[in-house]
Design an enzyme around this catalytic site. Structure first.
Site, PDB file in Angstrom:
ATOM      1  N   ASN A   7       1.089  -1.291   0.001  1.00 23.94           N
ATOM      2  CA  ASN A   7       0.005  -0.021   0.115  1.00 23.94           C
ATOM      3  C   ASN A   7       0.941   1.280  -0.136  1.00 23.94           C
ATOM      4  O   ASN A   7       1.452   1.660   0.927  1.00 23.94           O
ATOM      5  CB  ASN A   7      -0.894  -0.028   1.071  1.00 23.94           C
ATOM      6  CG  ASN A   7      -1.679   1.153   1.309  1.00 23.94           C
ATOM      7  OD1 ASN A   7      -1.856   1.908   0.455  1.00 23.94           O
ATOM      8  ND2 ASN A   7      -2.727   1.252   2.314  1.00 23.94           N
ATOM      9  N   ARG A  91      -2.637  -1.953  -3.454  1.00 27.60           N
ATOM     10  CA  ARG A  91      -3.845  -1.347  -3.322  1.00 27.60           C
ATOM     11  C   ARG A  91      -3.748   0.019  -4.140  1.00 27.60           C
ATOM     12  O   ARG A  91      -2.692   0.536  -4.318  1.00 27.60           O
ATOM     13  CB  ARG A  91      -3.933  -0.601  -1.883  1.00 27.60           C
ATOM     14  CG  ARG A  91      -4.850   0.219  -1.726  1.00 27.60           C
ATOM     15  CD  ARG A  91      -5.020   0.501  -0.265  1.00 27.60           C
ATOM     16  NE  ARG A  91      -6.275   1.660  -0.249  1.00 27.60           N
ATOM     17  CZ  ARG A  91      -6.357   2.925   0.531  1.00 27.60           C
ATOM     18  NH1 ARG A  91      -5.191   3.078   0.912  1.00 27.60           N
ATOM     19  NH2 ARG A  91      -7.434   3.155   0.616  1.00 27.60           N
ATOM     20  N   GLY A 212     -10.894   8.322   8.104  1.00 23.92           N
ATOM     21  CA  GLY A 212     -11.708   8.269   6.979  1.00 23.92           C
ATOM     22  C   GLY A 212     -13.023   7.593   7.063  1.00 23.92           C
ATOM     23  O   GLY A 212     -12.607   6.335   7.493  1.00 23.92           O
ATOM     24  N   ILE A 331     -12.719   3.490  14.527  1.00 27.01           N
ATOM     25  CA  ILE A 331     -14.250   3.719  15.582  1.00 27.01           C
ATOM     26  C   ILE A 331     -15.255   2.726  15.625  1.00 27.01           C
ATOM     27  O   ILE A 331     -15.578   2.213  16.696  1.00 27.01           O
ATOM     28  CB  ILE A 331     -14.746   5.059  14.849  1.00 27.01           C
ATOM     29  CG1 ILE A 331     -13.908   6.265  14.894  1.00 27.01           C
ATOM     30  CG2 ILE A 331     -16.293   5.550  15.329  1.00 27.01           C
ATOM     31  CD1 ILE A 331     -14.319   7.506  14.330  1.00 27.01           C
ATOM     32  N   GLU A 384      -8.463  -5.436   4.897  1.00 33.39           N
ATOM     33  CA  GLU A 384      -8.221  -5.068   3.491  1.00 33.39           C
ATOM     34  C   GLU A 384      -6.972  -5.678   2.978  1.00 33.39           C
ATOM     35  O   GLU A 384      -7.269  -6.213   1.712  1.00 33.39           O
ATOM     36  CB  GLU A 384      -8.030  -3.436   3.423  1.00 33.39           C
ATOM     37  CG  GLU A 384      -9.185  -2.748   3.486  1.00 33.39           C
ATOM     38  CD  GLU A 384      -9.158  -1.312   3.818  1.00 33.39           C
ATOM     39  OE1 GLU A 384      -9.239  -0.517   2.852  1.00 33.39           O
ATOM     40  OE2 GLU A 384      -8.729  -0.901   4.925  1.00 33.39           O
TER      41      GLU A 384
HETATM   42  P1  AMP Z   1      -8.527   4.241  11.454  1.00 29.85           P
HETATM   43  O1  AMP Z   1      -8.509   5.373  10.660  1.00 29.85           O
HETATM   44  O2  AMP Z   1      -9.459   3.017  11.038  1.00 29.85           O
HETATM   45  O3  AMP Z   1      -7.367   3.856  11.997  1.00 29.85           O
HETATM   46  O4  AMP Z   1      -9.450   4.784  12.772  1.00 29.85           O
HETATM   47  C1  AMP Z   1      -8.951   6.001  13.505  1.00 29.85           C
HETATM   48  C2  AMP Z   1      -9.934   6.466  14.513  1.00 29.85           C
HETATM   49  O5  AMP Z   1     -10.503   5.465  15.413  1.00 29.85           O
HETATM   50  C3  AMP Z   1      -9.501   7.533  15.294  1.00 29.85           C
HETATM   51  O6  AMP Z   1     -10.551   8.648  15.387  1.00 29.85           O
HETATM   52  C4  AMP Z   1      -9.491   7.004  16.749  1.00 29.85           C
HETATM   53  O7  AMP Z   1      -9.790   7.742  17.679  1.00 29.85           O
HETATM   54  C5  AMP Z   1     -10.750   6.024  16.497  1.00 29.85           C
HETATM   55  N1  AMP Z   1     -10.630   4.984  17.736  1.00 29.85           N
HETATM   56  C6  AMP Z   1      -9.735   3.979  17.863  1.00 29.85           C
HETATM   57  N2  AMP Z   1     -10.033   3.254  19.189  1.00 29.85           N
HETATM   58  C7  AMP Z   1     -11.004   3.919  19.860  1.00 29.85           C
HETATM   59  C8  AMP Z   1     -11.707   3.929  20.812  1.00 29.85           C
HETATM   60  N3  AMP Z   1     -11.432   3.085  21.762  1.00 29.85           N
HETATM   61  N4  AMP Z   1     -12.546   4.688  21.105  1.00 29.85           N
HETATM   62  C9  AMP Z   1     -13.058   5.635  20.376  1.00 29.85           C
HETATM   63  N5  AMP Z   1     -12.281   5.823  19.021  1.00 29.85           N
HETATM   64  C10 AMP Z   1     -11.332   5.156  18.763  1.00 29.85           C
END
Ligand code: AMP
Length: 398
Positions: A7, A91, A212, A331, A384
């Site tokens: 990626n 990717r 995102g 999230i 992914e």
């Molecule tokens: P990603 O882009 O998939 O890595 O997701 C990043 C997002 O996931 C960020 O906004 C983090 O704050 C959120 N995130 C990860 N763990 C938690 C948690 N335990 N509670 C709330 N948000 C989280």
């Protein structure tokens, strides 16, 4: 067969090496700051401590040479010879209208990726650099392109057309494409397996909620609508991207700022959770501040949950019902509070969460709906890279 998944970003490169006999990850890593001072490679073999090497990494060709050296290294490596590598999966962010599935790379695919650069100006050139560098490092080893947009190419025109003069679609292919297709494809098919039913019999709404984010209506295995667009700002509120805004707001910002580049920075990098809260683009920071009583942080979290709720209800309407709602990405996989707030109020649609199953659940496949909920609510961690490896193996094995 062993498959390397790459990626490539403009200054970074993530990789994972899979043994496809059992789909296990043999090694993974990250090359950072390519072409910038302070570049380094961080390499992990299965459960070992990471090996970090700081060295000048002027370009992607050099980065790939380093990755291959790490994979072969007598201490940190997992390969005896590069002959063990069956194929490489890349990717690729944008495949345009033409690429509705993953393909083996040849010169015509390279031209397609170049032709789509105006739609993904930051990503497609970096993805291409990775492909070119791999071709020169390992001539004869097949490269597959797995497009972020491909899964959504089943959207019907009524979902992908914007209400602007049709000539912009005819001439310039201005339309909704949406992204994160590999993630939506993976979690929707995994959800079908967990539900014990064929994907072709299910209506699933997949919520990829990370930095995102996108929501997709997956009707009997096919994407029929998805919340990102021609670009990556529409849909729900994201870390720094604005989500849906009225076109008049963009025109107002253009007049006020007088510079399209500045407005682009505002809607891509200064909006979303960060823009509303003024605190952070990271939901954990925002929700921590909200718990301490910060009202703008609370508002940012509320806008996020409300925007996802609206998409779920509208996509249920698009599919004349919904069998399962699936949460994934940072999230979706980790924030029990956000999942609960999103589905609160959807009981009229037969969506009922079980707090005892949801509370504290992080990063694990699970059903979190109440036993009497008509609609299943699920958490399915995305993967992914595995999806790319599977597609690559299928293509290279032919
Ligand atoms: P990603 O882009 O998939 O890595 O997701 C990043 C997002 O996931 C960020 O906004 C983090 O704050 C959120 N995130 C990860 N763990 C938690 C948690 N335990 N509670 C709330 N948000 C989280």
């Amino acid at each position: 067969m062993k498959i390397l998944v790459l990626n490539c970003g403009s200054s970074s490169l993530k990789y994972q090496l899979f043994d496809m006999t059992d789909e296990s990850v043999l090694a993974k890593g990250l090359v950072e700051r390519i072409g910038i001072q302070g570049s380094r490679i961080k390499h992990n073999r299965a459960s070992d401590e990471p090996t970090i090497r700081e060295t000048d990494i002027p370009d992607h060709t050099f980065a790939i040479k380093l990755v291959l050296e790490m994979l072969l290294d007598s201490k940190s490596g997992v390969l005896k010879s590069l002959d063990e590598l069956g194929a490489v999966g890349h990717r690729v962010v944008h495949g345009g209208e033409k690429n509705d599935r993953s393909v083996l790379v040849d010169e015509s695919v390279i031209k397609d990726i170049e032709d789509c650069t105006y739609l993904a100006p930051l990503h497609n050139p970096a993805n291409l650099m990775g492909i070119r560098a791999m071709e020169s490092a390992m001539p004869g080893v097949p490269n597959a392109a797995v497009f972020d947009t491909a899964f959504h190419q089943t959207m019907p025109p009524k979902a992908y057309l914007y209400g602007i003069p049709y000539r912009y679609y005819q001439k310039d292919k201005v339309r909704r494409y949406s992204f994160h297709g590999t993630s939506h494809a993976y979690v929707s098919s995994r959800a079908a397996v967990l539900l014990g039913k064929p994907a072709e019999s299910l209506r699933i709404i997949t919520c990829h909620l990370g930095n995102g984010s996108s929501i997709t209506a997956v009707d009997r295995g096919k994407s029929v609508d998805s919340s990102l667009g021609m670009g990556t700002t529409p849909g729900i509120l994201m870390g720094t991207r604005c989500g849906d805004v009225d076109a008049s707001v963009i025109l107002y910002l253009l007049e006020r700022e007088g510079d399209p580049k500045r407005v682009s920075d505002i809607i891509h990098k200064e909006s979303g959770l960060l823009g509303i809260s003024g605190i952070s683009s990271d939901l954990r920071d925002v929700q921590d501040a909200a718990l301490k009583g910060d009202s703008r942080a609370m508002l940012a979290s509320d806008v996020l949950c409300e925007s996802v709720k609206k998409y779920i209800a509208s996509y249920a309407a698009v599919m004349s019902g919904v069998d399962a709602i699936v949460f994934t990405a940072g999230i979706g996989e980790n924030s029990d509070y956000t999942r609960r707030e999103i589905v609160r109020g959807l009981e009229f649609m037969g969506v009922r969460i079980d707090d005892s199953k949801n509370d504290g659940l992080r990063g694990k496949e699970a059903f979190i709906n109440a036993d009497d909920s008509k609609v299943k609510i699920m958490v399915v961690p995305t993967n992914e890279e595995l999806m790319i490896a599977r597609d690559t193996m299928r293509l290279a094995g032919k």
